[in-house]
Design a protein around this motif. Sequence first.
Motif, PDB file in Angstrom:
ATOM      1  N   ARG A   6       3.714   2.224   4.963  1.00  0.00           N
ATOM      2  CA  ARG A   6       3.485   1.061   4.087  1.00  0.00           C
ATOM      3  C   ARG A   6       2.073   0.516   4.270  1.00  0.00           C
ATOM      4  NH1 ARG A   6       7.234  -4.334   3.449  1.00  0.00           N
ATOM      5  NH2 ARG A   6       5.850  -5.390   2.011  1.00  0.00           N
ATOM      6  N   GLU A  39      -0.652   0.323   1.227  1.00  0.00           N
ATOM      7  CA  GLU A  39      -1.242  -0.950   0.811  1.00  0.00           C
ATOM      8  C   GLU A  39      -2.744  -0.986   1.078  1.00  0.00           C
ATOM      9  OE1 GLU A  39       0.883  -4.438   2.002  1.00  0.00           O
ATOM     10  OE2 GLU A  39       2.784  -3.614   1.276  1.00  0.00           O
ATOM     11  N   GLU A  93      -7.334  -9.180   4.340  1.00  0.00           N
ATOM     12  CA  GLU A  93      -6.604 -10.333   3.798  1.00  0.00           C
ATOM     13  C   GLU A  93      -5.807  -9.964   2.556  1.00  0.00           C
ATOM     14  OE1 GLU A  93      -9.724 -13.189   3.221  1.00  0.00           O
ATOM     15  OE2 GLU A  93      -9.828 -13.679   5.360  1.00  0.00           O
ATOM     16  N   GLY A  94      -6.185  -8.883   1.875  1.00  0.00           N
ATOM     17  CA  GLY A  94      -5.515  -8.487   0.651  1.00  0.00           C
ATOM     18  C   GLY A  94      -4.270  -7.643   0.857  1.00  0.00           C
ATOM     19  N   LEU A  95      -3.956  -7.304   2.096  1.00  0.00           N
ATOM     20  CA  LEU A  95      -2.759  -6.510   2.357  1.00  0.00           C
ATOM     21  C   LEU A  95      -1.512  -7.372   2.164  1.00  0.00           C
ATOM     22  CD1 LEU A  95      -3.893  -4.599   5.572  1.00  0.00           C
ATOM     23  CD2 LEU A  95      -3.741  -3.698   3.250  1.00  0.00           C
ATOM     24  N   ARG A  96      -0.675  -6.989   1.216  1.00  0.00           N
ATOM     25  CA  ARG A  96       0.570  -7.740   0.980  1.00  0.00           C
ATOM     26  C   ARG A  96       1.424  -7.762   2.236  1.00  0.00           C
ATOM     27  NH1 ARG A  96       0.817  -4.174  -3.100  1.00  0.00           N
ATOM     28  NH2 ARG A  96       2.765  -3.346  -2.298  1.00  0.00           N
ATOM     29  N   PHE A  97       1.338  -6.683   3.009  1.00  0.00           N
ATOM     30  CA  PHE A  97       2.120  -6.571   4.235  1.00  0.00           C
ATOM     31  C   PHE A  97       1.867  -7.766   5.156  1.00  0.00           C
ATOM     32  CE2 PHE A  97       4.719  -4.235   6.984  1.00  0.00           C
ATOM     33  CZ  PHE A  97       4.250  -4.410   8.273  1.00  0.00           C
ATOM     34  N   LEU A 137       0.708 -10.659   4.180  1.00  0.00           N
ATOM     35  CA  LEU A 137       1.036 -11.915   3.506  1.00  0.00           C
ATOM     36  C   LEU A 137       2.536 -12.168   3.420  1.00  0.00           C
ATOM     37  CD1 LEU A 137      -1.540 -11.654   0.592  1.00  0.00           C
ATOM     38  CD2 LEU A 137      -1.744 -12.992   2.693  1.00  0.00           C
ATOM     39  N   GLU A 138       3.330 -11.108   3.376  1.00  0.00           N
ATOM     40  CA  GLU A 138       4.763 -11.287   3.140  1.00  0.00           C
ATOM     41  C   GLU A 138       5.599 -11.149   4.414  1.00  0.00           C
ATOM     42  OE1 GLU A 138       5.422  -8.610  -0.102  1.00  0.00           O
ATOM     43  OE2 GLU A 138       4.092  -9.727  -1.410  1.00  0.00           O
ATOM     44  N   GLU A 151      -4.337   0.734  -1.783  1.00  0.00           N
ATOM     45  CA  GLU A 151      -4.337  -0.158  -2.954  1.00  0.00           C
ATOM     46  C   GLU A 151      -5.427  -1.212  -2.831  1.00  0.00           C
ATOM     47  OE1 GLU A 151      -0.463  -1.893  -3.646  1.00  0.00           O
ATOM     48  OE2 GLU A 151       0.491   0.085  -3.590  1.00  0.00           O
ATOM     49  N   ALA A 152      -5.528  -1.826  -1.648  1.00  0.00           N
ATOM     50  CA  ALA A 152      -6.551  -2.854  -1.431  1.00  0.00           C
ATOM     51  C   ALA A 152      -7.948  -2.251  -1.577  1.00  0.00           C
ATOM     52  CB  ALA A 152      -6.381  -3.491  -0.045  1.00  0.00           C
TER      53      ALA A 152
END
Length: 145
Positions: free
Chosen positions: A27, A31, A115-119, A121-122, A34-35
């Motif tokens: 994951r 991500e 900072e852009g990793l959804r991992f 943030l979530e 993607e970032a």
Amino acid sequence: MATPPQTRRPDELTLEVVDLIGSVVARYHEEYEEAASTHALTGAQAKLLSLLSLGPLPMRKLAHKLKCEPSNVTGIVDRLEARGLVERRPDPADRRVKLAAATPEGRRTARELREGLRFALEPLAGLGEEERLMLVGLLRRMLAA
């Protein structure tokens, strides 16, 4: 007589932990790619930039950390340098050696990537501070072993 550690089979809980770590790693890489693409970077460019955001490194050491040939690193650095994210400079300890270093724009981009990793943030943000500290401690112990 005890079974030597190298031939002992892992228990089910250990196998589940290994599978979960593999899922987390997959994951993270997905991500991160993607970032990177949101900054028009390849995954390799983003990883190199991330390493350089921590401090300048010689090209050979970058190749070792990225597990690739020095000629590959040269190409990646060339492309990042053309975008103003990385610069080459002589090593103060040995002027024959060139260091690659992130520019201020490169460090900003590397920070935005993390900072852009959804991992981050979530699911990680959903853990309390004490849980995250415990996780950090456990991961550090695993890496030190």
